[in-house]
Scaffold this active site. Structure first.
Site, PDB file in Angstrom:
ATOM      1  N   SER A 136       0.835  -1.204   0.000  1.00  0.00           N
ATOM      2  CA  SER A 136       0.000   0.000   0.000  1.00  0.00           C
ATOM      3  C   SER A 136       0.863   1.244   0.000  1.00  0.00           C
ATOM      4  CB  SER A 136      -0.897   0.001   1.239  1.00  0.00           C
ATOM      5  OG  SER A 136      -1.506   1.264   1.431  1.00  0.00           O
ATOM      6  N   TYR A 161      -2.578  -0.252   9.897  1.00  0.00           N
ATOM      7  CA  TYR A 161      -2.728  -0.794   8.548  1.00  0.00           C
ATOM      8  C   TYR A 161      -1.418  -0.670   7.774  1.00  0.00           C
ATOM      9  CZ  TYR A 161      -4.109  -1.057   3.642  1.00  0.00           C
ATOM     10  OH  TYR A 161      -4.187  -1.376   2.314  1.00  0.00           O
TER      11      TYR A 161
END
Length: 351
Positions: A136, A161
């Site tokens: 990501s 995350y």
């Protein structure tokens, strides 16, 4: 650049196949006549009806096999590898969302770390030609150097995350080093498009509008120092993955990481104004969001901006779908899928 046809005998394992990117990638491979094993646990992080709608499309292909399971179920993963012996594995199953990771950290550890570990272990014991996995853009944290390059410092994540995605890169590198598993991590930058994730801002803005509610914009109303995002249309993501399948790393440690982003960050307010125009086109009448401005949320970053030079050098491809085109496709799909004609009269009054 010409690429060889993917061999029809190869089995492709796609985890997160009922998810946004997993659905589009699976569909593309299936349309090419390839055999896809799809794994998904259909969790309720967002509307499961959308996930089932994606799955229904995939199940129309005879060369698609679906397994309803969680990648953190070690027995299921091992049995799947043992039975189908996939040669290409694309791990897109993960608990997504920056803000949700602050509220619900357990599921991120379970899926993003333990689940990914089981994928790596399976690739170790049932050798694969190429493991591709989702990282990501969040790994760059609050990096102020732009554009973000794969060689930049990424050891200061600002959300759990992001920390799990950075951990995936480290884990994959280690397994590539120890067991020579060819693996490629992809740092996705704000992926959007039709049948996308309802937890993403653009989708939520449309939902709020048709519910007669204001949208919340987390930039303090500061238009001069607005948030910037590198919005990447889903078709560009799929094209990048499909091309990289042909290019497993061959270095002594066969592990690479690539950005996949639009390389053209837009101000959040520009993106919102474009979405208003696209929904107006789809509805045949003017759409204007009611807006509320709030402080930036914990874990959010002020800007994302991908350098795509490494990707382009490797596969001759650079994402480039303009937001006007991508958002129009989303708006047309949204209006058709949800059959919206006007703002909800129960909450807004007559339109």
């Amino acid at each position: 650049m010409n690429f060889p046809q993917l061999p029809k005998s190869t089995t492709y394992l796609i985890t997160g196949t009922a998810g946004f990117i997993g659905f589009y990638l699976s569909k593309q491979l299936l349309q090419n006549g390839l055999h896809v094993i799809g794994v998904d646990n259909i969790n309720d992080y967002y509307d499961v009806n959308l996930k089932y709608s994606r799955l229904e499309q995939l199940k129309q292909y005879e060369n698609f096999t679906f397994i309803n399971g969680d990648i953190s179920d070690k027995n299921m993963i091992i049995e799947t590898f043992e039975k189908y012996k996939p040669k290409i594995v694309v791990n897109l199953a993960a608990q997504a969302g920056v803000r949700y990771s602050i509220e619900n950290p357990d599921v991120y550890i379970q899926s993003n770390l333990i689940g990914f570990y089981y994928i790596l272990e399976a690739c170790r014991h049932y050798p694969v030609d190429h493991l591709i996995y989702a990282s990501s853009s969040s790994v760059y944290g609050a990096n102020k150097k732009v554009p973000f390059e794969e060689t930049d410092f990424v050891d200061s994540p600002v959300s759990l995350y992001a920390a799990t995605k950075k951990s995936n890169e480290l884990m994959a590198h280690t397994y590539s080093h120890l067991y020579k598993i060819p693996s490629t991590g992809l740092r996705f930058f704000t992926v959007y498009g039709p049948m996308g994730r309802p937890d993403m801002a653009y989708f939520g803005f449309a939902d709020k509008y048709f519910a007669g509610e204001p949208i919340k914009i987390f930039n303090n109303g500061d238009f001069e120092n607005d948030l910037y995002r590198d919005f990447t249309y889903v078709d560009d993501i799929v094209t990048g993955i499909e091309r990289l399948i042909h290019h497993p790393p061959t270095d002594e440690v066969p592990h690479k990481v690539y950005n996949i982003g639009n390389n053209n960050p837009e101000k959040l307010m520009t993106f919102i104004e474009t979405l208003e125009r696209c929904l107006s086109n789809a509805m045949g009448k003017q759409v204007v969001f009611k807006k509320e401005f709030e402080p930036i949320k914990l874990g959010d970053v002020p800007a994302t901006y991908a350098s795509t030079d490494a990707l382009q050098q490797m596969v001759g491809f650079k994402p480039g779908t303009p937001i006007e085109e991508g958002l129009q496709r989303f708006a047309d799909w949204y209006v058709d899928y949800y059959k919206v004609k006007e703002i909800n009269t129960l909450t807004q009054g007559s339109v």
